[in-house]
Scaffold this motif. Structure first.
Motif, mmCIF file in Angstrom:
data_model
loop_
_atom_site.group_PDB
_atom_site.id
_atom_site.type_symbol
_atom_site.label_atom_id
_atom_site.label_comp_id
_atom_site.label_asym_id
_atom_site.label_seq_id
_atom_site.Cartn_x
_atom_site.Cartn_y
_atom_site.Cartn_z
ATOM 1 N N GLY A 90 0.783 -1.202 0.068
ATOM 2 C CA GLY A 90 -0.068 -0.119 0.045
ATOM 3 C C GLY A 90 0.978 1.185 -0.134
ATOM 4 N N ARG A 91 2.088 1.087 0.576
ATOM 5 C CA ARG A 91 2.918 2.135 0.644
ATOM 6 C C ARG A 91 4.382 1.735 0.092
ATOM 7 N NH1 ARG A 91 4.150 4.857 5.706
ATOM 8 N NH2 ARG A 91 4.743 6.710 4.715
ATOM 9 N N TYR A 100 3.481 9.143 8.200
ATOM 10 C CA TYR A 100 2.657 9.601 7.342
ATOM 11 C C TYR A 100 1.283 10.264 8.053
ATOM 12 C CZ TYR A 100 0.103 5.361 8.110
ATOM 13 O OH TYR A 100 -0.461 4.459 9.260
ATOM 14 N N THR A 101 0.636 10.771 7.454
ATOM 15 C CA THR A 101 -0.748 11.470 7.771
ATOM 16 C C THR A 101 -1.611 10.859 6.763
ATOM 17 O OG1 THR A 101 -0.680 13.622 6.678
ATOM 18 C CG2 THR A 101 0.358 13.332 8.553
ATOM 19 N N SER A 102 -3.067 11.134 7.068
ATOM 20 C CA SER A 102 -3.982 10.830 6.182
ATOM 21 C C SER A 102 -3.957 11.359 4.584
ATOM 22 C CB SER A 102 -5.374 11.048 6.914
ATOM 23 O OG SER A 102 -5.452 12.380 6.991
ATOM 24 N N ILE A 149 -2.926 -10.322 10.295
ATOM 25 C CA ILE A 149 -3.284 -10.745 11.677
ATOM 26 C C ILE A 149 -2.985 -9.491 12.916
ATOM 27 C CG2 ILE A 149 -2.910 -12.443 13.621
ATOM 28 C CD1 ILE A 149 -2.143 -14.413 11.593
ATOM 29 N N VAL A 150 -1.904 -8.883 12.613
ATOM 30 C CA VAL A 150 -1.571 -7.872 13.264
ATOM 31 C C VAL A 150 -1.490 -6.595 12.398
ATOM 32 C CG1 VAL A 150 0.014 -9.314 15.014
ATOM 33 C CG2 VAL A 150 1.023 -8.106 12.937
ATOM 34 N N ALA A 151 -1.434 -5.277 13.379
ATOM 35 C CA ALA A 151 -1.459 -4.160 12.492
ATOM 36 C C ALA A 151 0.128 -3.725 11.922
ATOM 37 C CB ALA A 151 -2.007 -2.982 13.495
ATOM 38 N N TRP A 152 0.418 -3.918 10.896
ATOM 39 C CA TRP A 152 1.510 -3.277 10.193
ATOM 40 C C TRP A 152 1.415 -1.839 9.941
ATOM 41 C CZ3 TRP A 152 3.884 -4.381 4.977
ATOM 42 C CH2 TRP A 152 5.162 -3.863 4.865
ATOM 43 N N ASN A 153 1.851 -0.945 11.110
ATOM 44 C CA ASN A 153 1.047 0.487 11.112
ATOM 45 C C ASN A 153 1.926 1.330 10.086
ATOM 46 O OD1 ASN A 153 3.518 0.500 12.387
ATOM 47 N ND2 ASN A 153 2.795 1.050 14.443
ATOM 48 N N ARG A 154 2.858 0.863 9.440
ATOM 49 C CA ARG A 154 3.422 1.585 8.152
ATOM 50 C C ARG A 154 2.757 1.611 6.980
ATOM 51 N NH1 ARG A 154 9.891 -0.110 8.737
ATOM 52 N NH2 ARG A 154 10.198 0.705 10.679
ATOM 53 N N ASP A 155 1.926 0.575 6.800
ATOM 54 C CA ASP A 155 1.012 0.395 5.701
ATOM 55 C C ASP A 155 -0.324 0.144 6.032
ATOM 56 O OD1 ASP A 155 0.144 -0.183 3.124
ATOM 57 O OD2 ASP A 155 2.011 -1.038 2.491
#
Ligand code: NAD
Length: 254
Positions: A90-91, A100-102, A149-155
């Motif tokens: 996604g990124r 990043y921001t929205s 399963i877990v949040a990959w918060n970079r993407d």
């Protein structure tokens, strides 16, 4: 004649990384393979190397998945395994270290990521299920991610679409079981493939899996028992493929 001599598999994302490794594995087990990808030169390379059949298409579209299933039947007369493996980030990998921001998250790009990572798994499942059933049953394995399963918060687009893959696999498994079909998700951690940057192919990072370790886990899942499961594949785990245990909520299906 060996037990795999009449078996047929289709692999999406066959031109690179985990998919290409899986094609090699299946061909060395004597299984016929239809390799599917957007990348025509990568497909041609894997065809020359392994003798698989190839089909160039964009699997994010429903009609193309139906064409792929028809192609397997036209060419081989049956289908035993479907590996729904193609995916994108996604990124961009080189941007993922930056906060990043929205406003950095483009809705147009979201629809592309969702279509490639998730719609293709739904469309692919629905296209191959009648063919697998007609062939006497079979197995579908979708390549999700630990980010399923877990949040990959970079993407977050990647995280959301891979969670959706895991949700689809778990939700649709009972219906497919009635047709003699299993469906499972493979959830790898980081794998040394072009997806995460070719530089890391040469990486000594011991947390990065070899694509062969993942394709072996995918193959074991396809030929094993069980359905509606998510299996993590993580460097350092023994065995490297582990069934993920979801938390249950009292009063709801587990
Ligand atoms: P890769 O980039 O090496 O291979 C992906 C392949 O998918 C490419 O050949 C690409 O052309 C193909 N593809 C992309 N969009 C397509 C489309 N619309 N139609 C047809 N083909 C398309 O990546 P990889 O690492 O081998 O990834 C395979 C799967 O594994 C993906 O679903 C990915 O999300 C997942 N995964 C990868 C990692 C990792 O760290 N590499 C970790 C967890 C999960």
């Amino acid at each position: 004649m060996g037990e795999n001599d009449s078996k047929v598999a289709l692999v999406t994302g066959a031109a690179s990384g985990i998919g290409a490794s899986l094609v090699r594995k299946l061909r060395s087990a004597n299984i016929e393979v239809l390799g599917v990808d957007l990348d025509s030169s990568g497909l041609e390379s894997i065809r020359v190397e392994t003798g698989c059949s190839i089909f160039e298409t964009d699997i994010s579209k429903n009609a193309n998945n139906i064409e792929v299933a028809n192609q397997a039947v036209d060419q081989f007369g049956r289908l035993d395994y479907a590996f729904l493996n193609a995916g994108i980030l996604g990124r961009k990998i080189e941007e993922q270290i930056n906060p990043y921001t929205s406003s950095d998250l483009d809705p147009e790009h979201y629809t592309t990521v969702r279509a490639v990572n998730f719609d293709s798994v739904v469309f692919g499942t629905l296209a191959v299920a009648p063919v697998l059933e007609e062939s006497g049953g079979g197995s579908i394995v979708a390549t999700a991610s630990i980010a399923g399963i877990v949040a990959w918060n970079r993407d977050p687009f990647y995280t959301a679409t891979k969670h959706a893959v895991v949700g689809w696999v778990r939700g649709v498994a009972p219906g497919l079981l009635n047709q003699g079909i299993s469906i499972n998700a493979i959830c790898p951690g980081g794998v040394a493939t072009p997806l995460v940057g070719v530089d890391r192919l040469a990486s000594a990072d011991s947390n990065l899996l070899d694509p062969e370790q993942v394709s072996q886990a995918i193959y074991e899942t396809a030929i094993g028992d069980g359905t509606g499961q998510a299996y993590t594949v993580k460097a350092g785990d023994s065995p490297i493929r582990q069934k993920f245990a979801f938390t249950s909520i009292e009063g709801f299906p587990s």
